[in-house]
Design an enzyme around this catalytic site. Structure first.
Site, mmCIF file in Angstrom:
data_model
loop_
_atom_site.group_PDB
_atom_site.id
_atom_site.type_symbol
_atom_site.label_atom_id
_atom_site.label_comp_id
_atom_site.label_asym_id
_atom_site.label_seq_id
_atom_site.Cartn_x
_atom_site.Cartn_y
_atom_site.Cartn_z
ATOM 1 N N LYS A 81 0.845 -1.200 0.000
ATOM 2 C CA LYS A 81 0.000 0.000 0.000
ATOM 3 C C LYS A 81 0.883 1.253 0.000
ATOM 4 C CE LYS A 81 -3.803 -2.538 1.931
ATOM 5 N NZ LYS A 81 -4.538 -3.058 3.088
ATOM 6 N N GLN A 120 -4.851 -1.814 9.167
ATOM 7 C CA GLN A 120 -4.686 -3.115 8.523
ATOM 8 C C GLN A 120 -5.338 -4.194 9.392
ATOM 9 O OE1 GLN A 120 -3.287 -3.735 5.413
ATOM 10 N NE2 GLN A 120 -4.107 -5.784 5.778
ATOM 11 N N ASP A 137 -11.100 2.424 3.234
ATOM 12 C CA ASP A 137 -11.383 0.996 3.053
ATOM 13 C C ASP A 137 -12.869 0.753 2.762
ATOM 14 O OD1 ASP A 137 -9.429 -0.932 2.957
ATOM 15 O OD2 ASP A 137 -9.174 -1.082 5.133
#
Ligand code: NDP
Length: 281
Positions: free
Chosen positions: A53, A97, A120
């Site tokens: 990422k 995460q 997200d």
């Protein structure tokens, strides 16, 4: 033999489009997006995802801030960091995460992220907005599947779409996105009767079942488009999906491979959400 939908190529196209867009943002002197990535603990798979990422942010030219927290980090410490980042004007996107260590309540963490920075797309506000068609961040993997279909010239409107799986991160948002594209959507799960028969009606079959190679040609109508979201590491170290590729490709008209299908799209769509963060709300 089916046409292969090349997720690596399509995700690269998207990242290159985003890179050009960010160059435009910079040349106009507008606010440059910045993603804050938080990892708690050092799960090796998470470390790889986080590093990918950060690399993607660098590639498209947006900022990134990285927070690598110890496994023993308390829930309150993590919540405090999220609060700080919610209030940090420089940060336009926040990603924790997952999974987080067991002593931390994942749902609470997801809910603490400001929906305006929820790149997200997991916050209930983002999910609700998706459902009623309001502006908000789209869940990255399902949004990636839509891009794979569109950029491969697959028409969704009016098609019978079957999604196997109803998880909050894949199956449910996937179904809503297909509906939004005017597909006629059926959602299957572990209690579905005659799974095979339902799948065989699909013009577009999206498989997110979490079972290695479960879906073979006997589940697929001739000429159907097959999207395999699953990802598993086999004993020989190679990756496979939820679809038995060798069998399925004989029936399908289009199919995604694993690796190189849906997988690379998730990060590309995360980057898209990051770039859109500054103009979405
Ligand atoms: P979950 O385990 O959360 O969900 C699996 C779903 O499949 C559930 O809804 C379950 O039904 C259903 N299911 C399980 N067994 C059967 C069965 N025999 N018949 C019908 N339905 C069944 O998985 P995720 O949605 O999180 O992930 C799915 C797959 O996608 C996994 O392989 C995962 O690794 C992969 N993945 C890949 C990503 C990528 O970037 N490529 C991102 C996220 C996930 P029920 O609800 O009734 O239990």
């Amino acid at each position: 033999m089916a046409n292969i939908i090349d997720g690596k190529k399509i995700s690269q196209e998207i990242k290159d489009e985003l890179k050009a867009e960010v160059e435009g943002i910079k040349s106009r002197g507008e606010k440059v997006p910045c993603l804050a990535v938080i990892q708690v603990g050092n799960d090796p798979a998470s470390t790889v995802y986080v590093s990918n990422k950060k690399k993607a942010c660098e590639y498209i030219g947006i900022g990134s801030k990285s927070f690598e927290l110890k496994e023993e980090t308390t829930q309150d410490e993590l919540l405090n960091l999220i609060d700080d980042l919610n209030n940090d004007d420089e940060v336009t996107g926040i990603l924790v995460q997952l999974p987080v260590p067991k002593h931390i309540d994942e749902d609470l963490i997801i809910r603490r992220i400001d929906p305006k920075k929820d790149v997200d797309g997991f916050h209930p506000m983002s999910v609700g907005a998706l459902l009623i068609g309001e502006k908000g961040f789209l869940s990255c993997t399902p949004a990636g599947v839509i891009q794979l279909l569109k950029r491969s010239g697959v028409e969704i409107a009016g098609k019978d779409c079957v999604v196997i799986g109803r998880s909050n991160i894949v199956g449910k948002p996937m179904s809503v996105l297909l509906l939004r594209e005017n597909g006629t959507v059926t959602i299957c799960h572990s209690k579905t009767k005659d799974l095979k028969e339902v799948c065989k009606r699909a013009d577009i079959l999206v498989v997110a079942i979490g079972k290695p190679k479960m879906i073979d040609a006997s589940y697929i109508k001739e000429g159907a488009v097959v999207i395999d979201v699953g990802i598993h590491r086999m004993e020989n170290g190679k990756l496979c999906g939820d679809v038995d590729y060798e069998s399925a490709e004989k029936q399908a008209s289009f199919i995604t491979p694993v690796p190189g299908g849906v997988g690379p799209m998730t990060i590309a769509m995360l980057m898209k959400n990051c770039v859109e963060a500054t103009k979405l709300f």
